[in-house]
Design a protein around this motif. Structure first.
Motif, PDB file in Angstrom:
ATOM      1  N   THR A   1       5.433   3.382   3.147  1.00  0.00           N
ATOM      2  CA  THR A   1       5.318   2.277   4.105  1.00  0.00           C
ATOM      3  C   THR A   1       4.844   2.767   5.471  1.00  0.00           C
ATOM      4  OG1 THR A   1       7.705   2.514   4.462  1.00  0.00           O
ATOM      5  CG2 THR A   1       6.984   0.736   3.013  1.00  0.00           C
TER       6      THR A   1
ATOM      7  N   GLY B   1      -4.383  -6.584   3.064  1.00  0.00           N
ATOM      8  CA  GLY B   1      -3.298  -5.768   3.593  1.00  0.00           C
ATOM      9  C   GLY B   1      -1.948  -6.125   3.000  1.00  0.00           C
TER      10      GLY B   1
ATOM     11  N   SER C   1       3.785  -0.330   7.783  1.00  0.00           N
ATOM     12  CA  SER C   1       4.060  -1.743   7.504  1.00  0.00           C
ATOM     13  C   SER C   1       4.043  -2.567   8.778  1.00  0.00           C
ATOM     14  CB  SER C   1       5.418  -1.879   6.806  1.00  0.00           C
ATOM     15  OG  SER C   1       5.369  -1.318   5.511  1.00  0.00           O
TER      16      SER C   1
ATOM     17  N   LYS D   1      -0.805  -3.738   0.130  1.00  0.00           N
ATOM     18  CA  LYS D   1      -0.171  -2.492   0.524  1.00  0.00           C
ATOM     19  C   LYS D   1       1.283  -2.729   0.920  1.00  0.00           C
ATOM     20  CE  LYS D   1       0.463   1.345   3.233  1.00  0.00           C
ATOM     21  NZ  LYS D   1       1.481   1.642   4.254  1.00  0.00           N
ATOM     22  N   LEU D   2       1.530  -3.787   1.670  1.00  0.00           N
ATOM     23  CA  LEU D   2       2.887  -4.116   2.077  1.00  0.00           C
ATOM     24  C   LEU D   2       3.795  -4.322   0.869  1.00  0.00           C
ATOM     25  CD1 LEU D   2       2.403  -6.669   5.005  1.00  0.00           C
ATOM     26  CD2 LEU D   2       3.585  -4.475   5.137  1.00  0.00           C
TER      27      LEU D   2
ATOM     28  N   LEU E   1      -2.164  -8.723   9.789  1.00  0.00           N
ATOM     29  CA  LEU E   1      -2.138  -9.978   9.035  1.00  0.00           C
ATOM     30  C   LEU E   1      -1.872 -11.157   9.974  1.00  0.00           C
ATOM     31  CD1 LEU E   1      -0.158  -8.809   5.880  1.00  0.00           C
ATOM     32  CD2 LEU E   1      -2.535  -9.558   5.921  1.00  0.00           C
TER      33      LEU E   1
ATOM     34  N   ARG F   1      -8.378  -0.417  -0.746  1.00  0.00           N
ATOM     35  CA  ARG F   1      -7.494  -1.562  -0.579  1.00  0.00           C
ATOM     36  C   ARG F   1      -6.803  -2.013  -1.860  1.00  0.00           C
ATOM     37  NH1 ARG F   1     -10.918  -5.399   3.569  1.00  0.00           N
ATOM     38  NH2 ARG F   1     -10.053  -4.574   5.501  1.00  0.00           N
TER      39      ARG F   1
ATOM     40  N   GLN G   1       0.493  -3.258   9.549  1.00  0.00           N
ATOM     41  CA  GLN G   1      -0.048  -4.209   8.576  1.00  0.00           C
ATOM     42  C   GLN G   1       0.399  -5.634   8.897  1.00  0.00           C
ATOM     43  OE1 GLN G   1      -2.294  -3.479   6.237  1.00  0.00           O
ATOM     44  NE2 GLN G   1      -2.258  -1.337   6.897  1.00  0.00           N
ATOM     45  N   HIS G   2       1.678  -5.794   9.265  1.00  0.00           N
ATOM     46  CA  HIS G   2       2.168  -7.120   9.637  1.00  0.00           C
ATOM     47  C   HIS G   2       1.403  -7.664  10.853  1.00  0.00           C
ATOM     48  CE1 HIS G   2       5.995  -6.396   7.248  1.00  0.00           C
ATOM     49  NE2 HIS G   2       5.644  -7.616   6.904  1.00  0.00           N
TER      50      HIS G   2
ATOM     51  N   PRO H   1      -9.144  -8.806   5.627  1.00  0.00           N
ATOM     52  CA  PRO H   1      -7.882  -8.164   6.001  1.00  0.00           C
ATOM     53  C   PRO H   1      -6.676  -8.692   5.235  1.00  0.00           C
ATOM     54  CG  PRO H   1      -8.617  -9.676   7.721  1.00  0.00           C
ATOM     55  CD  PRO H   1      -9.753  -9.543   6.752  1.00  0.00           C
TER      56      PRO H   1
ATOM     57  N   SER I   1      -1.037   5.384  12.739  1.00  0.00           N
ATOM     58  CA  SER I   1      -1.501   4.024  12.479  1.00  0.00           C
ATOM     59  C   SER I   1      -2.527   3.581  13.520  1.00  0.00           C
ATOM     60  CB  SER I   1      -0.305   3.068  12.471  1.00  0.00           C
ATOM     61  OG  SER I   1       0.559   3.366  11.389  1.00  0.00           O
TER      62      SER I   1
ATOM     63  N   GLY J   1      -1.469   3.321   7.112  1.00  0.00           N
ATOM     64  CA  GLY J   1      -1.215   2.193   8.006  1.00  0.00           C
ATOM     65  C   GLY J   1       0.189   1.679   7.803  1.00  0.00           C
TER      66      GLY J   1
END
Length: 407
Positions: free
Chosen positions: A387, A326, A393, A329-330, A400, A254, A396-397, A323, A139, A391
């Motif tokens: 996950t 994202g 999770s 994906k989550l 975001l 994406r 990603q969090h 962004p 990641s 990238g």
């Protein structure tokens, strides 16, 4: 590379969907359809055969420019096409070659690179894999350590000498070429010292080690580079400018990372499982524990599909997607895991037995069992990586929180 696209009304999209369904019904071999429907493994030969059939129809790379056999479709038509293929249990169509390196070469490649590589991708002569992640750079990709040092051969040829390794490289055991991110400047900031190379997998010094997961399937590999020489003309873009190219590829992916069509197909599979099984003398569909979880997944899927549609409409209006995508994906990766968890819970103990041969060919199930049981646990374990790949999770969090919410 901008091109005019064919506008689509609702009626034209309905007609197009019917055309795609009719084509798949006629062209997709029944045995391959059954393997995909049941979650079994599809061989490289079977995938290549299906891609050849799509190529004959002109649908192998419809999102490419018309100069490279593209179709000039709208985003809505491309999404409808992919959804119909997935719902019809067709194998993966483009993968890394068509969906990743092809668009990169079209956008950033030199004319010589385009003329050499793109026709070989389209005629299925070249199978590609992606060399991004490393044992200590997943990641946090910018921390990659695979090194490329430029040197001049005695004959005057300029090459990079590559040393290091890449990991989680999907289908590297089949690949003819790999596109890699390599560090060409150790003194620059992390993202500014990376270049993008195209490497022949037959090059001396390349080794491939299989990584067989808990699911028992050989999907991933570790690829080793030991003084591998790569011609400088195989670099895409400028030296030390590979990070921008890599980011553009992620932007390209994406809207697909939500896996809406794949989630629809898998949820339909769960419903089919529940329709054929009983529990305590009742159809599984009517059991409260199953119905509650199934309806929750349906609601989450429709909310995700609506969110993707809003992003597509923004993109069509010319807005740049940031962004915030994202979240797709989550949501999509977690949803597909929960769907596969429900499939295993619905099938019960029949999913626990491991038979490697049963992952390749449909078999007659034992009385009281479902044909879906043979690969159900493997499928669930495969989705655990969704996950993490692309990238994690957690990353990603964090993105975001920082880039969208300003926390």
């Amino acid at each position: 590379m901008s091109e005019s696209v064919i506008p689509d009304s609702e009626a034209s999209l309905r007609d197009f969907r019917s055309e795609v369904r009719a084509f798949v019904a006629q062209a997709l071999p029944h045995g391959v359809r059954e393997k995909v429907r049941l979650g079994l493994e599809v061989s490289k030969d079977e995938m290549i055969d299906w891609q050849r059939r799509l190529a004959e129809r002109g649908w192998l790379a419809p999102h490419w420019p018309r100069d490279w056999q593209g179709q000039g479709w709208s985003a809505e038509r491309r999404a409808a096409f992919q959804e119909e293929l997935v719902l019809a249990h067709a194998p993966e169509t483009g993968g890394i070659s068509i969906e990743m390196i092809g668009p990169i070469l079209i956008r950033y490649g030199t004319p010589a690179q385009q003329q050499y590589f793109l026709p070989r991708i389209l005629n299925l002569e070249h199978w590609w894999c992606q060399g991004y992640s490393e044992p200590n750079a997943g990641s946090d990709l910018a921390s990659l350590k695979t090194r490329a040092v430029r040197k001049t051969r005695p004959d005057g040829t300029e090459v990079y000498v590559v040393n290091g390794s890449k990991i989680w490289t999907s289908y590297a055991q089949y690949a003819d070429w790999i596109f890699c991110l390599v560090r060409t400047d150790t003194g620059a900031r992390a993202q500014q010292g990376i270049s993008f190379l195209l490497v022949d997998m037959r090059s001396p010094g390349i080794g491939v080690r299989p990584l067989v997961g808990i699911h028992g399937w050989h999907l991933f590999n570790q690829v080793f580079f030991d003084d591998v020489e790569v011609p400088v003309e195989n670099r895409v873009g400028d030296e030390n400018a590979g990070w921008a190219i890599a980011k553009s590829l992620l932007e390209h992916e994406r809207l697909n990372l939500a896996r809406v069509a794949e989630n629809r197909r898998r949820l339909a599979k769960v419903r089919a499982i529940a329709a054929e099984l009983e529990e305590s003398g009742q159809p599984l569909l009517l059991r409260p524990w199953f119905a509650r979880r199934y309806r929750e997944l349906e609601v989450r899927l429709e909310a995700l599909a609506a969110t993707v549609l809003r992003f597509r409409q923004r993109a069509r209006a010319g807005a740049r997607l940031g962004p915030e995508t994202g979240m797709l994906k989550l949501l999509g990766s977690r949803l597909i895991q929960d769907i596969e968890n429900l499939a295993v819970d619905a099938l019960g103990p029949g999913t626990l037995a491991y038979d490697r041969a049963a992952h390749f060919e449909p078999a007659t199930p034992q009385p009281g069992q479902s044909a879906y049981a043979a690969a159900a646990s493997a499928r669930r374990f495969v989705t655990r990586g969704y996950t993490i790949a692309g990238g994690s999770s957690e990353i990603q969090h964090e993105l975001l929180a920082k880039q969208v919410l300003g926390l």
